[in-house]
Scaffold this motif. Structure first.
Motif, short mmCIF file in Angstrom:
data_model
loop_
_atom_site.label_atom_id
_atom_site.label_comp_id
_atom_site.label_asym_id
_atom_site.label_seq_id
_atom_site.Cartn_x
_atom_site.Cartn_y
_atom_site.Cartn_z
N GLY A 1 0.63 9.81 23.26
CA GLY A 1 1.37 8.56 23.18
C GLY A 1 2.63 8.73 22.34
N ILE A 2 3.26 7.55 22.05
CA ILE A 2 4.51 7.56 21.29
C ILE A 2 4.32 8.18 19.91
N THR A 3 3.19 7.82 19.26
CA THR A 3 2.95 8.35 17.92
C THR A 3 2.88 9.87 17.92
N GLN A 4 2.17 10.43 18.94
CA GLN A 4 2.05 11.88 19.02
C GLN A 4 3.39 12.54 19.34
N ILE A 5 4.16 11.89 20.22
CA ILE A 5 5.49 12.42 20.55
C ILE A 5 6.38 12.42 19.32
N ASN B 1 13.27 -7.47 29.12
CA ASN B 1 14.10 -7.65 30.31
C ASN B 1 15.47 -6.97 30.22
N GLU B 2 15.63 -6.07 29.28
CA GLU B 2 16.91 -5.37 29.14
C GLU B 2 16.73 -3.86 29.16
N GLY B 3 15.58 -3.38 29.57
CA GLY B 3 15.35 -1.94 29.68
C GLY B 3 15.07 -1.28 28.35
N THR B 4 14.95 0.06 28.44
CA THR B 4 14.59 0.84 27.25
C THR B 4 15.44 2.09 27.20
N LYS B 5 15.78 2.48 25.96
CA LYS B 5 16.56 3.71 25.75
C LYS B 5 15.91 4.51 24.63
N ILE B 6 15.56 5.81 24.97
CA ILE B 6 14.93 6.68 23.99
C ILE B 6 15.87 7.84 23.71
N MET B 7 16.16 8.06 22.42
CA MET B 7 17.10 9.13 22.03
C MET B 7 16.37 10.11 21.12
N GLU C 1 5.99 13.58 29.30
CA GLU C 1 5.17 12.43 28.92
C GLU C 1 5.99 11.13 28.88
N LEU C 2 7.23 11.23 28.42
CA LEU C 2 8.09 10.05 28.37
C LEU C 2 8.42 9.54 29.77
N LEU C 3 8.70 10.49 30.72
CA LEU C 3 8.97 10.08 32.11
C LEU C 3 7.71 9.47 32.72
N ASN C 4 6.59 10.01 32.38
CA ASN C 4 5.32 9.46 32.88
C ASN C 4 5.13 8.02 32.39
N ASN C 5 5.52 7.74 31.11
CA ASN C 5 5.44 6.38 30.56
C ASN C 5 6.37 5.43 31.31
N GLU D 1 16.77 6.73 29.62
CA GLU D 1 16.98 5.27 29.67
C GLU D 1 16.59 4.76 31.05
N ASP D 2 16.14 3.49 31.08
CA ASP D 2 15.73 2.89 32.35
C ASP D 2 16.16 1.44 32.38
N ASN D 3 16.05 0.82 33.57
CA ASN D 3 16.42 -0.59 33.74
C ASN D 3 15.19 -1.47 33.90
#
Length: 582
Positions: A549-553, A571-577, A501-505, A531-533
């Protein structure tokens, strides 16, 4: 030389209206008449303290002026001025204009008596200005009387100007004493100017007014002025002697030794001018006796003044000591009161913050309960979905797919017994059957990927990255796990669909060209980083949409005793840990 002495003794100074007769019931006068100056000072001190404490500032200023007069009576001009300045501060602070006039006038008079004429004029002019603003005839008159004395003492050319001013306001006053002082001043002024006609005119008016007041000092003074006029102007020594005998009748007990002594001297002088040397000698001896009495009285008065000053200073010192002790006690009591007040306020603040903290804790506890309940509901829902997915996948793979395969075999068995047209129809049927079988298989794989079941989580996620990569975005996979590392099937399924689901987002919302998925195991915890750019977002704007969604995850991760953190900026990407217990 002798004539100059006579003029000085008889005429004295001008009448400047500095004092008015006090009533016999006045406490200060009673104390002074009984020679008890200490009681008089104690009285004015107690009254001044009472008026100041009770905020009766007009009465406070009046009593302070009387206190200054007491100091002046004992030639203590320094304390007299100090007292008046204290009254001035109160009068100015509370805008008591009438009291300011009286205080300024008193300060001016004292400065004049110690020859500080510039300061005297300054304060008397201030008094006059405020009195004129008030339109108070009595206060204006008193101010001009003070100014007249200063100009008389300095022999200014303005004496006549101030006499006329006093004349104008005295006539408006209606007071017999004011009128007497006014006419007496004019008579003395014109005696000095040798204006016989005006001198006689004002003397005639002065004696009438003096008799109307009933004040024998005023009558005696006017008789003395008549005596001087008769001797110096008319040279009528017998008339002059009659005037001085009138003075002696007024004071049979010699209770005004200065006027009586002057009368004796002038009578002696008049008899000498008449050639009656016998009487001249008799009254000259009486004059000498009176002078000795005056001198003796002065020495007694000086001794009394010294004793009184000593007693007053002693009382003042004792009072100041008591006042100091009271101030210290009051300050100590105030500190204790302030301490208790501070403790009370502090206790109030502590109770308030404790109560607010208790309410906040209860609110947070309810919020946590509500949040945990929501997470549990979401987690239970997702677990139910997982169970249903596995169940449906099993049915599709084990039953529906098997049935479709069986149907295909039965159709193959009937193929040898059919004609050409039937064989064509059978082929179409088999094609449709194969499509159905493929769709069932694909659906089964979507519900539960076969790689996940056969090879485990890291192979399934690697395959997911490869399948989702295209010309727009590339997914990189990195893992430090051993290739044969397997986890609980339920755990692997949950983690797979969370990452999916996160990759899909990432593909839907990030506009990224590159994304990286990392797996590692540390301290018995599985760490997953995505993480992405892409364009990034503000963390507070995380979507709370329905579905996976994020809440469910986050709820599912928390239900697995895990934790999920998101770091992102525009404009600096996102990182999920994600960190989950194994």
């Amino acid at each position: 030389m002798k004539e100059f002495v006579i003029l000085f003794l008889v005429t004295g100074n001008f009448c400047f209206g500095f004092q008015t007769p006090k009533a016999k019931t006045d406490s200060i006068s009673i104390y002074l008449e009984s020679n008890n100056a200490v009681k008089a000072f104690n009285y004015v001190r107690e009254k001044s303290d009472y008026y100041l404490t009770d905020k009766k500032y007009d009465a406070y200023c009046d009593i302070m002026i009387k206190k200054s007069e007491l100091f002046r009576k004992f030639n203590d001009n320094e304390n007299a001025l100090k007292t008046l300045f204290e009254a001035r501060d109160i009068a100015e602070k509370n805008k008591l204009l009438a009291e300011q006039v009286l205080v300024y006038r008193a300060i001016g008079n004292i400065n004049g008596s110690i020859f500080e004429y510039t300061k005297a004029k300054k304060y008397l002019h201030k008094a006059k200005k405020i009195a004129e603003q008030l339109g108070n005839n009595e206060l204006i008159l008193k101010s001009y009387q003070g100014l007249l004395k200063i100009h008389y003492d300095t022999q200014s050319d303005s004496i006549e100007y101030y006499l006329k001013k006093i004349d104008y306001y005295s006539k408006k006053s209606g007071s017999l004493i004011d009128k007497y002082n006014n006419y007496s001043n004019f008579s003395k002024y014109y005696i000095a100017k040798k204006n016989d006609e005006l001198t006689k005119k004002y003397l005639d008016s002065t004696i009438v007014l003096a008799r109307q007041t009933g004040n024998k000092d005023y009558i005696a003074t006017t008789n003395s002025d008549f005596g001087v006029f008769y001797m110096t102007t008319e040279k009528n020594y017998r008339k002059a002697i009659q005037q001085y005998f009138e003075i002696l009748k007024l004071y049979p007990k010699m209770d005004n030794q200065q006027l009586v002594g002057a009368a004796y001297l002038n009578i002696s002088y008049a008899y000498e001018k008449l050639g009656d040397y016998k009487n001249a000698l008799i009254y000259n001896e009486k004059y000498i006796d009176a002078i000795e009495g005056i001198s003796s009285g002065r020495f007694e008065k000086i001794n009394q003044e010294i004793e009184t000053k000593y007693a007053i200073n002693k009382v003042e010192s004792e009072f100041k000591e008591k006042e100091k002790l009271m101030s210290e006690k009051q300050a100590r009591n105030q500190k204790i009161l302030l301490l208790f007040a501070s403790l009370f306020i502090l206790a109030g603040f502590i109770f308030y913050f404790y109560y607010q903290n208790l309410l906040l804790k209860q609110k947070n506890r309810l919020k946590d309960i509500d949040s945990n309940l929501q997470f549990k509901i979401i987690s239970a829902t997702l677990d139910g979905q997982d169970q249903e997915r596995n169940k449906i996948s099993g049915i599709l793979h084990d039953h529906v797919s098997a049935l479709l395969s069986s149907v295909g075999l039965h159709l193959s068995a009937f193929e040898s017994n059919l004609n050409k047209d039937q064989i064509d129809d059978l082929k179409k049927t088999r094609t449709l059957l194969k499509d159905a079988h493929d769709k069932v298989r694909d659906l089964s794989h979507e519900l539960v990927p076969p790689l996940l079941v056969k090879l485990g989580l890291q192979f399934a996620l690697k395959d997911l990255c490869e399948n989702n990569s295209n010309s727009l975005i590339k997914f990189e996979f990195f893992s430090t796990l051993p290739k044969d590392r397997r986890y609980n099937p339920e755990f692997e399924t949950k983690m797979y669909f969370i990452v999916s689901e996160l990759l899909n987002n990432v593909m839907k919302h990030s506009n990224a060209s590159k994304s990286k998925l990392s797996l590692e195991e540390l301290t018995n915890k599985l760490h997953i980083t995505i993480e992405d750019n892409g364009k990034g977002f503000e963390a507070k704007n995380i979507s709370k949409s329905n579905g996976f969604g994020i809440t469910q995850i986050r709820a599912r991760v928390k239900n697995m005793n895990g934790d999920m953190k998101i770091k992102s900026k525009l404009n600096e990407g996102t990182k999920i840990m994600i960190k989950v217990d194994l």
